[in-house]
Design a protein around this motif. Structure first.
Motif, short mmCIF file in Angstrom:
data_model
loop_
_atom_site.label_atom_id
_atom_site.label_comp_id
_atom_site.label_asym_id
_atom_site.label_seq_id
_atom_site.Cartn_x
_atom_site.Cartn_y
_atom_site.Cartn_z
N ILE A 1 22.23 48.38 13.09
CA ILE A 1 22.89 47.12 13.38
C ILE A 1 24.24 47.13 12.66
N GLU A 2 25.29 46.73 13.33
CA GLU A 2 26.61 46.68 12.70
C GLU A 2 27.07 45.25 12.44
N ILE A 3 26.48 44.30 13.16
CA ILE A 3 26.91 42.91 13.06
C ILE A 3 25.68 42.03 12.86
N LEU A 4 25.74 41.18 11.86
CA LEU A 4 24.66 40.25 11.57
C LEU A 4 25.18 38.83 11.75
N VAL A 5 24.46 38.01 12.54
CA VAL A 5 24.83 36.61 12.75
C VAL A 5 23.83 35.76 11.97
N TYR B 1 36.03 47.97 11.08
CA TYR B 1 35.00 47.46 10.18
C TYR B 1 33.86 48.45 10.05
N GLN B 2 33.09 48.26 8.98
CA GLN B 2 31.87 49.04 8.80
C GLN B 2 30.66 48.18 9.16
N ARG B 3 30.54 47.02 8.50
CA ARG B 3 29.52 46.03 8.85
C ARG B 3 30.18 44.65 8.82
N VAL B 4 29.70 43.76 9.66
CA VAL B 4 30.27 42.42 9.76
C VAL B 4 29.16 41.38 9.63
N LEU B 5 29.43 40.35 8.86
CA LEU B 5 28.51 39.23 8.73
C LEU B 5 29.20 37.99 9.30
N ILE B 6 28.60 37.40 10.34
CA ILE B 6 29.18 36.23 11.01
C ILE B 6 28.34 35.01 10.67
N PHE B 7 28.99 33.96 10.20
CA PHE B 7 28.29 32.74 9.83
C PHE B 7 28.43 31.67 10.89
N VAL B 8 27.30 31.10 11.28
CA VAL B 8 27.27 29.97 12.21
C VAL B 8 26.50 28.84 11.54
N ARG B 9 26.41 27.70 12.23
CA ARG B 9 25.89 26.50 11.59
C ARG B 9 24.37 26.38 11.67
N THR B 10 23.77 26.71 12.81
CA THR B 10 22.35 26.44 12.99
C THR B 10 21.59 27.70 13.42
N ARG B 11 20.27 27.60 13.33
CA ARG B 11 19.42 28.72 13.74
C ARG B 11 19.60 29.06 15.21
N SER B 12 19.68 28.04 16.04
CA SER B 12 19.84 28.31 17.48
C SER B 12 21.18 29.00 17.75
N ASP B 13 22.20 28.68 16.95
CA ASP B 13 23.50 29.33 17.13
C ASP B 13 23.41 30.83 16.86
N THR B 14 22.57 31.22 15.90
CA THR B 14 22.45 32.66 15.62
C THR B 14 21.93 33.41 16.84
#
Length: 603
Positions: free
Chosen positions: A303-307, A252-265
């Motif tokens: 940064i390579e990964i954003l949650v 990968y080059q950059r990854v965007l990870i989706f979670v449900r809540t702010r605390s999960d990030t």
């Protein structure tokens, strides 16, 4: 919000400056068709009946005008949104909180089943102006006298047809019956079955007898042909373990990870950083300047990964994002389209990966239709494959280092070691490898076997919008599952219903509904069938879990539950379309949505 934009701007719709400034800071410039028609109608005091598919921006269609009615100085419930699932309720609440970020004193609270009453009751009593909740828990709060609607200015039913399919119609009618006649009302639904039209006719006609504004948006499929979609069923490994394996083996080059809540990030980012990944959170807790700094760091590679959560990632345009990972599935299809749209941008290809549980598999069909593409199923690398990958990476690194030359000084050090210790070059190399794997093992321990009840084939998957497909052996005793009977210390005296018990078990132990057998209620305890050979850890969780604020105290029982005879099809009662919905007092169960149970044929 949808990417199907019109030529009109939000400023043309008559929204207040604070709301306009906020949505502009979020990157939204033009309203979608449902927003273009709904917002002016609601701002003019009309009730609205909206028929629009997911992916059209319904949350903002009612949320933005709803915010204009709120008096932030008044600590009472002024806007009520009823959603079918816990996930959607959380998502809608976060979206409304984000839209109202510049409204000082605004509080948004979520109310849903499968969670403790205490914090939710406190949020209601402290005067949150906007309440978003699921029907069952909202009805509980009404009955307890905690949810007070005297000052309510707007009531919204979101995804009404989904609530109908899940058997919530009675609860909805009771809740809407408690809404003051002076309140504005809005109902949004992807389809309009007869029961929803009857509901609309009853509750959307205002006190003056005016009919609601009927808005219908033709469905339009979103095509994401440049995005490959793959799905992994959560089993055997935890989601975190699966995620780290994927990130380690994906190119990968950059990854965007989706979670449900702010605390999960925050939590997931911390775990990723501990595992050596260059990750950062992106949530509503960050101000606009901090968000811009984070996105710039992603573009530059610091940064390579954003949650991230759904709301703050909308409008995010970083062409370098090659992968989007749905760590938690979104609460609605609209958000899924926006999520995967963050990759495959500027003519590039991208990949969207989904983590789903068995009970969520029906959502994948909806995603396929909405994106006009196919979702492939795959398995994350097992321990043996991960070991081989790490060894190959190390081997390639060593070969490249040798090829680059300039190792004469290191060679001399090895020769000195051999002479001084009597060790061979091979022994030295082996010792160095052993030290190398101290931080990250080159031989990964074997994976634990998956739970027995999670490996069984899925029978009669739930169809679209809650429809239950025909399947043999609807009585759970006829299923190819061996059950044990367990006793829990919760019964009728505690106000427990079968759906409460099923919801608690499914939520706390992550057991799909097909692996929960019959339930029999007694005055001060209940019996429930669960698969044989339950893991000790799962049983320990269920012993501590609560139903109606009463600890289950689950333990194995030597009692059995007699199977109930099923009536012939012609003798069953209940309105058409509810698949034999039981009468009041009978247990109801079926597909779990957001920790609450409504549905069909659960004994």
């Amino acid at each position: 919000m949808s990417e199907l934009m019109t030529g009109q701007s939000f400023a043309d719709l008559g929204l207040p400056v604070a709301v306009l400034n906020q949505i502009e800071s979020m990157g939204f410039t033009a309203p979608t068709p449902i927003q273009q028609q709904s917002i002016p109608a609601l701002l003019n005091g009309k009730n609205v009946l909206g028929e629009a598919q997911t992916g059209t921006g319904k949350t903002a269609a009612f949320g933005l005008p709803g915010l204009t009615l709120i008096d932030a100085k008044l600590r009472q419930t002024q806007m009520l949104v009823v959603a079918p699932t816990r996930e959607l309720a959380i998502q809608v609440a976060e979206a409304l909180a984000e839209f109202g970020r510049q409204t000082r004193g605004l509080e948004v609270a979520t109310v849903y089943g499968g969670a403790a009453f205490g914090p939710q009751i406190k949020a209601l009593r402290t005067g949150a102006q906007i309440i978003v909740g699921t029907p069952g828990r909202l009805l509980d709060m009404l009955n307890k006298g905690v949810l007070k609607l005297d000052a309510l200015r707007m009531a919204v039913l979101d995804e009404a047809d989904e609530m109908l399919n899940m058997g919530f119609i009675d609860d909805i009618e009771t809740i809407m019956g408690a809404v003051p006649s002076t309140s504005q009302r809005a109902l949004f639904s992807a389809t309009m079955p007869s029961a929803i039209r009857r509901l609309a006719k009853t509750f959307l006609v205002n006190s003056a007898g005016d009919e609601p504004v009927n808005i219908k948006i033709a469905p339009k499929a979103a095509t994401k042909s440049t995005i490959r979609q793959r799905a992994w069923q959560v089993r055997g490994l935890t989601k975190m373990a699966a995620l780290t394996r994927l990130l380690e083996t994906l190119e990968y080059q950059r990854v965007l990870i989706f979670v449900r809540t702010r605390s999960d990030t925050m939590e997931l980012t911390e775990l990723l950083q501990k595992s050596g990944f260059k990750a950062s959170p992106l949530s509503g807790d960050l101000n606009q300047t901090q968000r811009e700094q984070t996105v710039n760091q992603l573009r530059s590679g610091h940064i390579e990964i954003l949650v991230a959560t759904d709301v703050v990632a909308r409008g995010l345009d970083v062409p370098e994002i090659t992968h989007v990972i749905n760590y938690d599935l979104p609460g609605d299809n609209e958000s899924y389209v926006h999520r995967i749209g963050r990759t495959g941008r500027a003519g590039r290809s991208g990949e969207a990966i989904l983590f789903y549980r068995p009970r969520e598999k029906h959502l994948l069909r909806q995603y396929e239709r909405l994106t006009n593409s196919t979702i492939e199923f795959f398995e994350v690398p097992n321990a043996e494959q991960l070991s081989a990958h790490r060894q190959q990476i190390l081997q390639d690194s060593i070969v490249a280092k040798v090829s680059s030359g300039g190792l004469e000084q290191m060679a001399q050090i090895v020769a000195n070691m051999q002479e001084q210790t009597g060790l061979s070059a091979e022994q030295i190399a082996v010792a160095l490898l052993a030290e190398q794997q101290a931080a990250r093992p080159l031989v990964v321990p074997a994976d634990p076997p998956p739970r027995k009840f999670a490996d069984r084939p899925e029978r009669g998957e739930r169809g679209d919008r809650g429809r239950q497909e025909k399947r043999p052996g609807r009585d759970r005793r006829d299923a190819n599952i061996d059950f044990d009977t367990y006793q829990i210390q919760v019964g009728r005296e505690h106000g427990a219903r079968p759906q409460d018990i099923v919801g608690a078990i499914a939520n706390e132990a992550d057991i799909d509904s097909k692996f929960i057998g019959q339930i029999q209620l007694f005055d001060n305890h209940s019996l429930v069938e669960l698969p044989k050979d339950m893991p000790t850890g799962v049983l320990r969780i269920l012993q501590r879990a609560r139903v109606r604020q009463q600890q289950m105290g689950m333990e194995l029982s030597d009692k059995t539950i007699a199977a109930r005879p099923r009536k012939p099809r012609g003798e069953r009662s209940g309105p058409k379309g509810f698949a034999g919905k039981p009468r009041q007092g009978q247990g109801r169960g079926g597909e779990r949505r957001g920790g609450e149970r409504r549905g069909r044929n659960f004994q």
